[in-house]
Structures are given as structure tokens and as C-alpha cells.
Design a protein around this motif. Structure first.
Motif, short mmCIF file in Angstrom:
data_model
loop_
_atom_site.label_atom_id
_atom_site.label_comp_id
_atom_site.label_asym_id
_atom_site.label_seq_id
_atom_site.Cartn_x
_atom_site.Cartn_y
_atom_site.Cartn_z
N ALA A 122 45.62 23.43 82.27
CA ALA A 122 45.76 22.68 83.52
C ALA A 122 45.61 21.18 83.28
O ALA A 122 46.32 20.37 83.90
CB ALA A 122 44.71 23.16 84.52
N LEU A 123 44.72 20.81 82.38
CA LEU A 123 44.49 19.39 82.10
C LEU A 123 45.63 18.77 81.31
O LEU A 123 46.26 17.80 81.76
CB LEU A 123 43.17 19.22 81.35
N PHE A 124 45.88 19.31 80.12
CA PHE A 124 46.82 18.66 79.20
C PHE A 124 48.28 18.91 79.57
O PHE A 124 49.08 17.98 79.64
CB PHE A 124 46.56 19.12 77.77
N LEU A 135 44.54 3.13 72.51
CA LEU A 135 44.05 4.23 73.30
C LEU A 135 44.70 5.53 72.86
O LEU A 135 45.85 5.55 72.43
CB LEU A 135 44.35 3.99 74.78
N SER A 136 43.97 6.63 73.00
CA SER A 136 44.55 7.94 72.72
C SER A 136 45.59 8.26 73.78
O SER A 136 45.62 7.66 74.86
CB SER A 136 43.48 9.01 72.71
N LEU A 137 46.45 9.22 73.49
CA LEU A 137 47.47 9.62 74.44
C LEU A 137 46.83 10.14 75.72
O LEU A 137 47.31 9.85 76.83
CB LEU A 137 48.36 10.71 73.82
N VAL A 138 45.74 10.86 75.59
CA VAL A 138 45.06 11.38 76.77
C VAL A 138 44.55 10.23 77.64
O VAL A 138 44.73 10.23 78.86
CB VAL A 138 43.89 12.30 76.36
N GLU A 139 43.91 9.23 77.01
CA GLU A 139 43.38 8.11 77.78
C GLU A 139 44.50 7.32 78.44
O GLU A 139 44.36 6.85 79.58
CB GLU A 139 42.57 7.19 76.86
N LYS A 140 45.62 7.17 77.76
CA LYS A 140 46.75 6.45 78.37
C LYS A 140 47.23 7.17 79.63
O LYS A 140 47.44 6.54 80.67
CB LYS A 140 47.89 6.35 77.36
N ARG A 141 47.43 8.46 79.52
CA ARG A 141 47.92 9.22 80.67
C ARG A 141 46.90 9.18 81.82
O ARG A 141 47.27 9.13 83.00
CB ARG A 141 48.20 10.66 80.27
N LEU A 178 37.83 18.97 89.80
CA LEU A 178 37.56 18.21 88.59
C LEU A 178 38.53 17.05 88.40
O LEU A 178 39.72 17.19 88.68
CB LEU A 178 37.66 19.12 87.36
N ASP A 179 38.00 15.93 87.94
CA ASP A 179 38.86 14.85 87.46
C ASP A 179 39.42 15.25 86.10
O ASP A 179 39.01 16.25 85.49
CB ASP A 179 38.05 13.56 87.33
N ASN A 180 40.36 14.45 85.61
CA ASN A 180 41.00 14.76 84.32
C ASN A 180 40.12 14.30 83.16
O ASN A 180 40.48 13.42 82.38
CB ASN A 180 42.37 14.08 84.25
N GLU A 181 38.97 14.91 83.05
CA GLU A 181 38.02 14.58 81.99
C GLU A 181 37.76 15.81 81.14
O GLU A 181 37.16 16.79 81.60
CB GLU A 181 36.70 14.08 82.59
N PRO A 182 38.20 15.80 79.88
CA PRO A 182 37.98 16.95 79.00
C PRO A 182 36.50 17.31 78.86
O PRO A 182 36.16 18.48 78.65
CB PRO A 182 38.56 16.48 77.66
N GLU A 183 35.61 16.31 79.02
CA GLU A 183 34.18 16.55 78.84
C GLU A 183 33.60 17.48 79.92
O GLU A 183 32.49 18.02 79.75
CB GLU A 183 33.41 15.23 78.87
N LEU A 184 34.32 17.68 81.02
CA LEU A 184 33.80 18.52 82.10
C LEU A 184 34.07 20.00 81.88
O LEU A 184 33.46 20.85 82.52
CB LEU A 184 34.44 18.09 83.43
N ILE A 185 34.98 20.31 80.97
CA ILE A 185 35.43 21.70 80.83
C ILE A 185 34.35 22.61 80.27
O ILE A 185 34.03 23.66 80.84
CB ILE A 185 36.71 21.76 79.98
N PRO A 229 51.63 8.91 87.75
CA PRO A 229 50.87 9.60 88.81
C PRO A 229 49.72 10.45 88.26
O PRO A 229 49.00 11.08 89.01
CB PRO A 229 51.93 10.51 89.43
N TYR A 230 49.58 10.44 86.92
CA TYR A 230 48.62 11.36 86.30
C TYR A 230 47.19 11.08 86.71
O TYR A 230 46.37 12.00 86.87
CB TYR A 230 48.73 11.26 84.77
N ARG A 231 46.82 9.81 86.88
CA ARG A 231 45.42 9.44 87.11
C ARG A 231 44.86 9.98 88.41
O ARG A 231 43.64 10.11 88.57
CB ARG A 231 45.28 7.93 87.06
#
Length: 302
Positions: A186-188, A212-218, A143-150, A223-225
Motif C-alpha cells: 500500500a505504501l510503496f 534524497l531517496s526515491l521514497v523521500e522525494k515521492r 497512517l501517513d506515508n512513513e515506513p517507520e510506522l509499519i 499528489p503522493y504527499r
């Protein structure tokens, strides 16, 4: 032969619906003049499909859907609606009806809708029979770092657990909650390295519209992206094992993880507490970036 039960207090409408299906498919059509009569017929011999008017005296289509959903959930129901009853049809859909067709469109839409619903119902029954033969299933997501996938992933897992009849609904719900907590962690906390204090700092202030939200910034910063979440799932007749691995730096397992018989330290360990409460075993690797959740099938499942 496919059998359809047509329910309507209007003899003219009953025959119209029945003739459309007989002419198009040659299906066997039975009739009932009320919801109560329909229930009696279904109890005697369940049809493949029920097509019912929504507006009838005594027991209307809404009540019929509710009764069928509770006692014969495998029998799909299609509603026919007169002008002005669309909201009732929506309520019936929420209660479990498969579809609806306005009476003004019976000649153009009924046959196609009925055929489509029956095909889907048959596929579901075949899938259930196939699941009964399943010995184990194993799959892995990256998974990519997308909360919508969880949530979609949790839903897929719960559907699979239901298919193999692994514990009852409350038990599957708890397993889904535990898996979701592991994925969120794992995500946050793992990949995006967002601490509880940082989340609180963001929630305490109002963000500007262009901020941008903190999540979007990260998610946009190295290296987060470039980090991923690997989810490995294995479900057998005896146990379900979920392993969630993030690409973050991990954490000191000895400082955070408590024994199952210890009390959690308030809200900061809520996610871990839920995982340990709902699963039979929770294991972390030494680095602290991987958690394995294990649930064993109850000896006497409901």
C-alpha cells in the motif's frame, strides 16, 4: 501478601536485600542460597518476584533466569550485580530478566525497582485475564506515508492476537508477515507509486550524500504527499480480518492476482504469494487499492 524470593550465596547480602523490602513494604521474604534451591522453591510455591545475585557457584543468576523464563515466565526476576558484572546483567536482561540493581545501590534503588517491576507484572496479568474475556476487538488506523510506522502497527496486532490466544506463535508470526506485506504494498506501490523497476534502478547506483531517496522525494511531492493508508482490523474468537486501503490509483487485479493453487511468477509476486500462503483468504476490490486478509482460527489450536 506479596512474596519475594531472595537468592544469594552470601548470607549477609541475602539478609540485606530481604530487610530492605520488609522494612519498606512489609512483604513476605523467602530465601535461597543457590539457583538450584531457588528453582525447587519456585516449583513448590511460585513467588511474586525473584531477586537473585548474578554471580553464584554451580547455577548462577544467568542460568536461573533461563530456567525461570522457560518454566515460570510469569515470575519476574531482578538481578543484583557486583562491580564488573554489568555485561552479564545485560545478557540476563536479553534472556528475560526484568531489571537489575548494582549491589552498591541496593539501599537507594532496590525498593523502587522491585515495586515498579511488580506493578508492571500485575498489570500484565490483569491484561491477560481481561483478554480472556474479550469477544472481539475492532480498531482503525489512518497512517501517513512513513515506513517507520509499519512495524509498530504489526507488533500491536501480534500482541493483540497473542492476548486473545489466536493460534500459536508461528501462526501469529505468519499473520504478521502477511499484514506487513500488505502495508508495504500500500505504501510503496499504492500511495507512492514506486515500481519494482524504479526500486532496482535506485539500488543499482550510489546516492550522493545530499540526494534524497526515491521514497523521500515521492513523500514530498504532490499528489503522493497527501495520500494515506487506512488500516481496519477486526479480531474475534473465530477470525481475524485486516483491510488495508491506499489512496493510489490501484492496479488491474485480473492481471496480477493468481489463484491460490497457481504458482507465483517469481519474485515480482513474492508479497502476494506470502499473503495468500499465510492467510485463508485474500480479496482485492475492483479498483485494486484495497486488500482484505482473512485468517480463521484453527479448529484445534495448539
Amino acid at each position: 501478601m506479596t512474596t519475594v524470593l531472595v537468592v544469594d550465596d552470601s548470607p549477609l547480602d541475602r539478609k540485606l536485600v530481604g530487610s530492605l523490602l520488609e522494612k519498606k513494604f512489609g512483604w513476605k521474604v523467602e530465601y535461597a542460597a543457590s539457583g538450584a534451591e531457588a528453582l525447587a522453591r519456585v516449583k513448590q510455591s511460585p513467588p511474586d518476584l525473584v531477586i537473585t545475585d548474578i554471580s553464584m557457584p554451580e547455577m548462577d543468576g544467568l542460568e536461573l533466569v533461563r530456567h525461570l523464563r522457560g518454566t515460570f515466565p510469569e515470575v519476574p526476576v531482578i538481578l543484583t550485580t557486583a562491580f564488573g558484572s554489568d555485561m552479564l546483567a545485560i545478557e540476563a536482561l536479553e534472556r528475560g530478566a526484568a531489571s537489575y540493581v548494582p549491589k552498591s545501590q541496593l539501599s537507594t534503588r532496590l525498593a523502587e525497582t522491585a515495586d515498579s517491576v511488580l506493578r508492571i507484572a500485575e498489570q500484565n496479568r490483569e491484561r491477560e485475564r481481561l483478554f480472556e474475556c474479550l469477544e472481539f476487538i475492532e480498531f482503525e488506523y489512518l497512517l501517513d506515508n512513513e515506513p517507520e510506522l509499519i512495524q509498530p502497527l504489526v507488533s500491536v496486532v501480534q500482541q493483540t492476537l497473542a492476548g486473545v490466544r489466536f493460534t500459536d506463535f508461528p501462526g501469529r508470526l505468519q499473520m504478521g508477515i502477511a499484514l506487513k506485506e500488505a502495508l508495504l504494498n500500500a505504501l510503496f506501490h499504492g500511495n507512492l507509486q514506486i515500481s519494482k523497476e524504479e526500486i532496482e534502478a535506485v539500488s543499482d547506483r550510489i546516492l550522493q550524500e545530499d540526494e534524497l531517496s526515491l521514497v523521500e522525494k515521492r513523500r514530498r511531492e504532490p499528489p503522493y504527499r497527501d495520500r494515506k493508508i487506512r488500516v481496519h482490523i477486526k479480531i474475534t474468537r473465530d477470525e481475524a480480518v485486516f483491510t488495508v486501503t491506499d489512496d493510489g490509483p490501484g492496479f488491474d487485479v485480473q492481471k496480477i492476482v493468481r489463484r491460490k493453487d497457481q504458482s507465483p511468477e517469481l519474485e515480482q509476486q513474492r508479497g502476494l504469494s506470502l499473503m495468500q500462503t499465510f492467510m485463508d483468504e485474500v480479496r482485492f476490490n475492483d479498483r485494486g487499492n484495497q486488500v482484505t486478509l482473512i485468517k480463521r482460527r484453527p479448529v484445534n489450536p495448539q
